[in-house]
Design a protein around this motif. Sequence first.
Motif, PDB file in Angstrom:
ATOM      1  N   VAL A 151       0.835  -1.205   0.000  1.00 22.49           N
ATOM      2  CA  VAL A 151       0.000   0.000   0.000  1.00 22.49           C
ATOM      3  C   VAL A 151       0.868   1.253   0.000  1.00 22.49           C
ATOM      4  CG1 VAL A 151      -1.565   1.366   1.458  1.00 22.49           C
ATOM      5  CG2 VAL A 151      -2.047  -1.053   1.021  1.00 22.49           C
ATOM      6  N   GLU A 152       1.866   1.283   0.870  1.00 24.98           N
ATOM      7  CA  GLU A 152       2.736   2.468   0.921  1.00 24.98           C
ATOM      8  C   GLU A 152       3.497   2.647  -0.383  1.00 24.98           C
ATOM      9  OE1 GLU A 152       5.539   5.022   3.839  1.00 24.98           O
ATOM     10  OE2 GLU A 152       4.901   3.036   4.484  1.00 24.98           O
ATOM     11  N   ALA A 153       3.964   1.540  -0.968  1.00 24.61           N
ATOM     12  CA  ALA A 153       4.699   1.638  -2.232  1.00 24.61           C
ATOM     13  C   ALA A 153       3.815   2.160  -3.351  1.00 24.61           C
ATOM     14  CB  ALA A 153       5.282   0.274  -2.604  1.00 24.61           C
ATOM     15  N   ALA A 154       2.568   1.700  -3.404  1.00 27.19           N
ATOM     16  CA  ALA A 154       1.663   2.146  -4.472  1.00 27.19           C
ATOM     17  C   ALA A 154       1.334   3.629  -4.334  1.00 27.19           C
ATOM     18  CB  ALA A 154       0.389   1.304  -4.458  1.00 27.19           C
ATOM     19  N   ILE A 155       1.101   4.081  -3.107  1.00 31.77           N
ATOM     20  CA  ILE A 155       0.797   5.505  -2.900  1.00 31.77           C
ATOM     21  C   ILE A 155       2.018   6.360  -3.209  1.00 31.77           C
ATOM     22  CG2 ILE A 155       0.211   7.236  -1.165  1.00 31.77           C
ATOM     23  CD1 ILE A 155      -1.586   5.113   0.137  1.00 31.77           C
ATOM     24  N   HIS A 156       3.184   5.935  -2.755  1.00 26.81           N
ATOM     25  CA  HIS A 156       4.389   6.705  -3.056  1.00 26.81           C
ATOM     26  C   HIS A 156       4.762   6.633  -4.537  1.00 26.81           C
ATOM     27  CE1 HIS A 156       5.124   8.282   0.777  1.00 26.81           C
ATOM     28  NE2 HIS A 156       5.652   7.221   1.353  1.00 26.81           N
ATOM     29  N   HIS A 157       4.330   5.593  -5.216  1.00 27.04           N
ATOM     30  CA  HIS A 157       4.522   5.537  -6.670  1.00 27.04           C
ATOM     31  C   HIS A 157       3.785   6.704  -7.326  1.00 27.04           C
ATOM     32  CE1 HIS A 157       5.073   2.667 -10.301  1.00 27.04           C
ATOM     33  NE2 HIS A 157       4.742   3.859 -10.771  1.00 27.04           N
ATOM     34  N   TYR A 199      -8.738   7.896  -5.706  1.00 24.48           N
ATOM     35  CA  TYR A 199      -9.109   7.485  -4.344  1.00 24.48           C
ATOM     36  C   TYR A 199      -7.875   7.534  -3.442  1.00 24.48           C
ATOM     37  CZ  TYR A 199     -11.661   4.621  -0.830  1.00 24.48           C
ATOM     38  OH  TYR A 199     -12.288   4.147   0.297  1.00 24.48           O
ATOM     39  N   ALA A 200      -6.765   6.998  -3.931  1.00 26.44           N
ATOM     40  CA  ALA A 200      -5.534   6.996  -3.134  1.00 26.44           C
ATOM     41  C   ALA A 200      -5.104   8.412  -2.799  1.00 26.44           C
ATOM     42  CB  ALA A 200      -4.432   6.270  -3.890  1.00 26.44           C
ATOM     43  N   ARG A 201      -5.167   9.308  -3.767  1.00 21.47           N
ATOM     44  CA  ARG A 201      -4.724  10.682  -3.526  1.00 21.47           C
ATOM     45  C   ARG A 201      -5.694  11.442  -2.616  1.00 21.47           C
ATOM     46  NH1 ARG A 201      -3.343  10.501  -9.407  1.00 21.47           N
ATOM     47  NH2 ARG A 201      -1.066  10.479  -9.575  1.00 21.47           N
ATOM     48  N   ALA A 202      -6.994  11.309  -2.891  1.00 23.50           N
ATOM     49  CA  ALA A 202      -7.982  12.077  -2.145  1.00 23.50           C
ATOM     50  C   ALA A 202      -8.087  11.607  -0.699  1.00 23.50           C
ATOM     51  CB  ALA A 202      -9.339  11.984  -2.831  1.00 23.50           C
ATOM     52  N   ALA A 203      -8.093  10.300  -0.491  1.00 22.99           N
ATOM     53  CA  ALA A 203      -8.311   9.771   0.856  1.00 22.99           C
ATOM     54  C   ALA A 203      -7.084   9.912   1.747  1.00 22.99           C
ATOM     55  CB  ALA A 203      -8.740   8.313   0.782  1.00 22.99           C
ATOM     56  N   THR A 204      -5.932  10.223   1.159  1.00 24.89           N
ATOM     57  CA  THR A 204      -4.727  10.454   1.959  1.00 24.89           C
ATOM     58  C   THR A 204      -4.340  11.933   1.996  1.00 24.89           C
ATOM     59  OG1 THR A 204      -3.266  10.011   0.068  1.00 24.89           O
ATOM     60  CG2 THR A 204      -3.836   8.141   1.495  1.00 24.89           C
ATOM     61  N   GLY A 205      -5.241  12.799   1.555  1.00 24.15           N
ATOM     62  CA  GLY A 205      -5.027  14.236   1.667  1.00 24.15           C
ATOM     63  C   GLY A 205      -4.119  14.847   0.627  1.00 24.15           C
TER      64      GLY A 205
END
Length: 228
Positions: A151-157, A199-205
């Motif tokens: 999860v962290e790798a995908a968001i940081h990608h 979703y990943a961008r919006a839900a993590t601010g």
Amino acid sequence: MTIAPADTRPPADVLRAAYTAFADVVRPLGDEESWRSTGCTGWAVRDLILHCVTDCQRALVALHTPATGPPDRDAVTYWRDWRPDPVGAANGRRWIRVGASMFLDFGQLRELYLETAAATVTAAAATAPDRLVATQGHVLTAGDLMTTLAVEAAIHHLDLVVELPDAPGPSPAGLAAVRATLDGLLGRPVPLAWSDEHYARAATGRVPLTEAERRSLGADAERVPLFS
């Protein structure tokens, strides 16, 4: 409330997919690209890569740190500790920037990431997913740890490629793990037709909610970011 991920692949395979996709972006980068901005406040590409090296190092330690049960976190509840913390975030940004600045040759940092990520994937594949491990003061199964890493790798990608328009995107498996995690934290599938990326961008601010999105989310809009 925990919502089980829809992807039934072994967690080590999901982690491999997420890390491989991230490495595919990192591998061809040169010094010039390493100074481009990312989706992480205050970090250039090289800073984010060093941060991800530390994620891999933490993973290697955790996968070799057996723990006694019962688990107190799973792949969803792990993220409940990661709430906005302006002071901690500022200190973390500064520490990584200083560390990344010590690499006068970006190629050394690039290779450090690639070899450490590869070692993490190998260690994950050799670890039983039901084994209990310790990380950051918590106990969870190795499989749940692998999912949090994916999860962290995908968001940081997504953060990494903000100014790398020709770079490939995150793995579908990694993004599916992000969606399942965010739905689990929300307590229901998100009631919006968001792409996995948005979703990943919006839900993590990382991007602000629009007024229409806030209306659709109702009271849950006040809980965003679900983690940061």
